[in-house]
Design a protein around this motif. Sequence first.
Motif, PDB file in Angstrom:
ATOM      1  N   MET A 407       0.473  -1.514  -0.155  1.00  0.00           N
ATOM      2  CA  MET A 407      -0.170  -0.434   0.210  1.00  0.00           C
ATOM      3  C   MET A 407       0.992   1.702  -0.245  1.00  0.00           C
ATOM      4  SD  MET A 407      -3.217  -0.634  -0.212  1.00  0.00           S
ATOM      5  CE  MET A 407      -4.333   1.004   0.115  1.00  0.00           C
ATOM      6  N   HIS A 408       1.941   1.415   0.493  1.00  0.00           N
ATOM      7  CA  HIS A 408       2.728   2.686   0.188  1.00  0.00           C
ATOM      8  C   HIS A 408       3.275   2.307  -0.684  1.00  0.00           C
ATOM      9  CE1 HIS A 408       2.633   2.706   5.005  1.00  0.00           C
ATOM     10  NE2 HIS A 408       2.499   1.186   4.692  1.00  0.00           N
ATOM     11  N   ALA A 409       3.564   1.338  -1.394  1.00  0.00           N
ATOM     12  CA  ALA A 409       4.537   1.375  -2.864  1.00  0.00           C
ATOM     13  C   ALA A 409       3.778   1.914  -3.667  1.00  0.00           C
ATOM     14  CB  ALA A 409       5.473  -0.028  -2.964  1.00  0.00           C
ATOM     15  N   MET A 410       2.018   1.993  -3.373  1.00  0.00           N
ATOM     16  CA  MET A 410       1.718   2.416  -4.200  1.00  0.00           C
ATOM     17  C   MET A 410       1.773   3.823  -5.092  1.00  0.00           C
ATOM     18  SD  MET A 410       0.108  -0.613  -6.511  1.00  0.00           S
ATOM     19  CE  MET A 410      -1.148   0.800  -7.558  1.00  0.00           C
ATOM     20  N   ALA A 411       1.701   4.310  -3.342  1.00  0.00           N
ATOM     21  CA  ALA A 411       1.722   6.024  -3.567  1.00  0.00           C
ATOM     22  C   ALA A 411       2.870   6.417  -4.841  1.00  0.00           C
ATOM     23  CB  ALA A 411       2.012   6.744  -1.855  1.00  0.00           C
ATOM     24  N   PRO A 412       3.803   6.429  -4.478  1.00  0.00           N
ATOM     25  CA  PRO A 412       5.440   7.022  -5.645  1.00  0.00           C
ATOM     26  C   PRO A 412       4.415   5.722  -6.783  1.00  0.00           C
ATOM     27  CG  PRO A 412       5.948   5.307  -4.090  1.00  0.00           C
ATOM     28  CD  PRO A 412       4.819   5.867  -3.782  1.00  0.00           C
ATOM     29  N   ASN A 413       4.060   5.082  -6.446  1.00  0.00           N
ATOM     30  CA  ASN A 413       4.004   4.077  -8.301  1.00  0.00           C
ATOM     31  C   ASN A 413       2.943   4.638  -9.207  1.00  0.00           C
ATOM     32  OD1 ASN A 413       3.225   0.787  -9.039  1.00  0.00           O
ATOM     33  ND2 ASN A 413       4.340   2.096 -10.208  1.00  0.00           N
ATOM     34  N   VAL A 414       1.692   4.993  -8.366  1.00  0.00           N
ATOM     35  CA  VAL A 414       0.695   5.791  -9.084  1.00  0.00           C
ATOM     36  C   VAL A 414       1.173   7.347  -9.314  1.00  0.00           C
ATOM     37  CG1 VAL A 414      -0.879   4.280  -8.480  1.00  0.00           C
ATOM     38  CG2 VAL A 414      -0.408   6.326  -7.427  1.00  0.00           C
ATOM     39  N   SER A 415       2.161   7.538  -8.543  1.00  0.00           N
ATOM     40  CA  SER A 415       2.428   9.233  -8.935  1.00  0.00           C
ATOM     41  C   SER A 415       3.321   9.232 -10.074  1.00  0.00           C
ATOM     42  CB  SER A 415       3.090   9.991  -7.889  1.00  0.00           C
ATOM     43  OG  SER A 415       4.276   9.481  -7.460  1.00  0.00           O
ATOM     44  N   GLY A 416       4.058   8.111  -9.884  1.00  0.00           N
ATOM     45  CA  GLY A 416       5.227   7.910 -10.793  1.00  0.00           C
ATOM     46  C   GLY A 416       4.584   8.035 -12.149  1.00  0.00           C
ATOM     47  N   VAL A 417       2.918   7.467 -12.941  1.00  0.00           N
ATOM     48  CA  VAL A 417       2.496   7.282 -13.809  1.00  0.00           C
ATOM     49  C   VAL A 417       2.021   8.857 -14.479  1.00  0.00           C
ATOM     50  CG1 VAL A 417       0.541   6.777 -14.938  1.00  0.00           C
ATOM     51  CG2 VAL A 417       0.905   5.073 -13.510  1.00  0.00           C
ATOM     52  N   ILE A 418       1.692   9.812 -13.486  1.00  0.00           N
ATOM     53  CA  ILE A 418       0.962  11.207 -13.973  1.00  0.00           C
ATOM     54  C   ILE A 418       3.094  11.802 -14.103  1.00  0.00           C
ATOM     55  CG2 ILE A 418       0.871  13.293 -11.984  1.00  0.00           C
ATOM     56  CD1 ILE A 418      -1.136  11.554  -9.993  1.00  0.00           C
ATOM     57  N   GLY A 419       3.946  11.829 -13.225  1.00  0.00           N
ATOM     58  CA  GLY A 419       5.227  12.079 -13.024  1.00  0.00           C
ATOM     59  C   GLY A 419       5.648  11.848 -14.889  1.00  0.00           C
ATOM     60  N   SER A 420       5.750  10.406 -15.375  1.00  0.00           N
ATOM     61  CA  SER A 420       6.026  10.413 -16.796  1.00  0.00           C
ATOM     62  C   SER A 420       5.697  11.229 -17.370  1.00  0.00           C
ATOM     63  CB  SER A 420       6.224   8.682 -17.040  1.00  0.00           C
ATOM     64  OG  SER A 420       4.979   8.335 -17.016  1.00  0.00           O
ATOM     65  N   ALA A 421       3.970  11.502 -17.841  1.00  0.00           N
ATOM     66  CA  ALA A 421       3.456  11.683 -18.397  1.00  0.00           C
ATOM     67  C   ALA A 421       3.532  13.307 -18.297  1.00  0.00           C
ATOM     68  CB  ALA A 421       1.900  11.587 -18.036  1.00  0.00           C
ATOM     69  N   VAL A 422       3.957  13.822 -17.213  1.00  0.00           N
ATOM     70  CA  VAL A 422       4.465  15.156 -17.060  1.00  0.00           C
ATOM     71  C   VAL A 422       5.371  15.178 -17.784  1.00  0.00           C
ATOM     72  CG1 VAL A 422       4.773  17.423 -15.644  1.00  0.00           C
ATOM     73  CG2 VAL A 422       2.756  16.019 -15.404  1.00  0.00           C
ATOM     74  N   ALA A 423       6.334  14.406 -17.861  1.00  0.00           N
ATOM     75  CA  ALA A 423       7.602  14.801 -18.250  1.00  0.00           C
ATOM     76  C   ALA A 423       7.844  15.203 -19.856  1.00  0.00           C
ATOM     77  CB  ALA A 423       8.373  13.515 -18.478  1.00  0.00           C
ATOM     78  N   ALA A 424       6.636  13.642 -20.188  1.00  0.00           N
ATOM     79  CA  ALA A 424       6.926  13.608 -21.351  1.00  0.00           C
ATOM     80  C   ALA A 424       6.522  14.697 -22.176  1.00  0.00           C
ATOM     81  CB  ALA A 424       5.971  12.188 -21.719  1.00  0.00           C
ATOM     82  N   GLY A 425       4.991  15.435 -21.520  1.00  0.00           N
ATOM     83  CA  GLY A 425       4.151  16.644 -22.184  1.00  0.00           C
ATOM     84  C   GLY A 425       5.652  18.271 -22.278  1.00  0.00           C
ATOM     85  N   ILE A 426       6.178  18.288 -21.044  1.00  0.00           N
ATOM     86  CA  ILE A 426       7.041  18.655 -21.204  1.00  0.00           C
ATOM     87  C   ILE A 426       8.470  18.706 -22.713  1.00  0.00           C
ATOM     88  CG2 ILE A 426       8.962  20.151 -19.780  1.00  0.00           C
ATOM     89  CD1 ILE A 426       7.615  19.314 -17.677  1.00  0.00           C
TER      90      ILE A 426
END
Length: 432
Positions: A407-426
């Motif tokens: 459950m703790h690991a899922m937090a950075p895991n799902v934020s990584g999805v958001i982060g990679s999409a933001v990085a791709a957009g940038i």
Amino acid sequence: MRKFVTVYAVLGILFMASFLFGNDATAQTILTGDVEGGSALLRGLKSFWRFTGFANIAIGNIIMIFAGLFFIFLGIKYNYEPLLLVPIGTGIIIGNIPFIDQAMGVQLGMWGENNTGFQIGIYEKGSVLNYLYFGVVKGIYPPLIFLGIGAMTDFSSLISNPKLMLLGAAAQLGIFATFIGAMALGFEIHEAGAISIIGGADGPTAIFASSKLAPHLIGSIAIAAYSYMALVPVIQPPVIRLLISKKERLIRMKPPRAVSKTEKILFPIIGLILTLFISPTAIPLLGMLFFGNLLKESGVTERLADTARTKLIDIVTIVLGLTVGASTQASVFLTFESINIFVLGAASFVVATAGGLIFAKVMNLFLSPENKINPMIGAAGVSAVPDSARVVQHEGLKSDPSNHLLMHAMAPNVSGVIGSAVAAGIMISFLM
């Protein structure tokens, strides 16, 4: 087992026969059509042989077919992302069955320039595979997959401990390291930008960025991204054991707090507005991700959420995997560029994992003893959902069978999805 050996033996004999047949003078005469006064049967056999895959096989096709079989083997035998590797592996085999296309038919004098051929190859305009591949080239499928991901993702662990979002951001170090590496290997800047997204460990995002920046590299980038996503259980554990001490692996984290329904509804709305104002070019991905999550959490659109996370994402995954695999025709895929992309992909996953782990260790320097985090969850910052979180859970249980970190690991895991999409957009906004 004997049946499989027999099948492979027959295939091997036929492949070898095709090469030997091409070296025989009489057989070559039949293949090239230089038969005078031949019987109708002989001419028919000649025509049939010329259109078979055995008459047109090349060593590159054989290499790629075995690569496709290997993907299927990994998916079935070891359960490495079977929903991805089985369709991709099958697609690789389909894409490397040799046939006479329109250009080859004209060259051999089999038909005129106006003849469109059989229209069966993925690169032949008008073929079914070409129409399906349109969704890859134009970046249509990735947003639909993000819609499904949003509809199946629970952001509760991230909402309850927002600081863990930083680990997802830290893991995006792999993107920028890969960009530098691609430039150093001589890739053009737009190609380097597309290749760099492999470091985000997100196949759909890598395909989306490639469709904008380097469409000619989509096949290589997609195969590399999905291959290493499937191999997360192999790549990450050694990096975790190397960088995280035994004492750190035993750290226990406080249970995440309960998250209210209101918080769950507000998160996709706030996340949508905030991230898209930062990176508007990520609208197709993040817009669909947060929309799917709102369908899930609103409580009034369960039918739509269920369709998005089951039927829709399954259909898109099938078509995406099959067409991406089929795009790896040997003549297009077996190049030094593809080899370099695969090397960069492996390095990027290691760097991304290390970035999340090291940043977690740094965060602990500023946290009180009761609030320290287990640094292993930093590895889940790569957005291979949920495989990287499962790896952390597995490694945690190996160190302490009663320490559950999923459950703790899922937090950075799902934020990584958001982060990679933001990085791709940038990256797209900088390079377009």
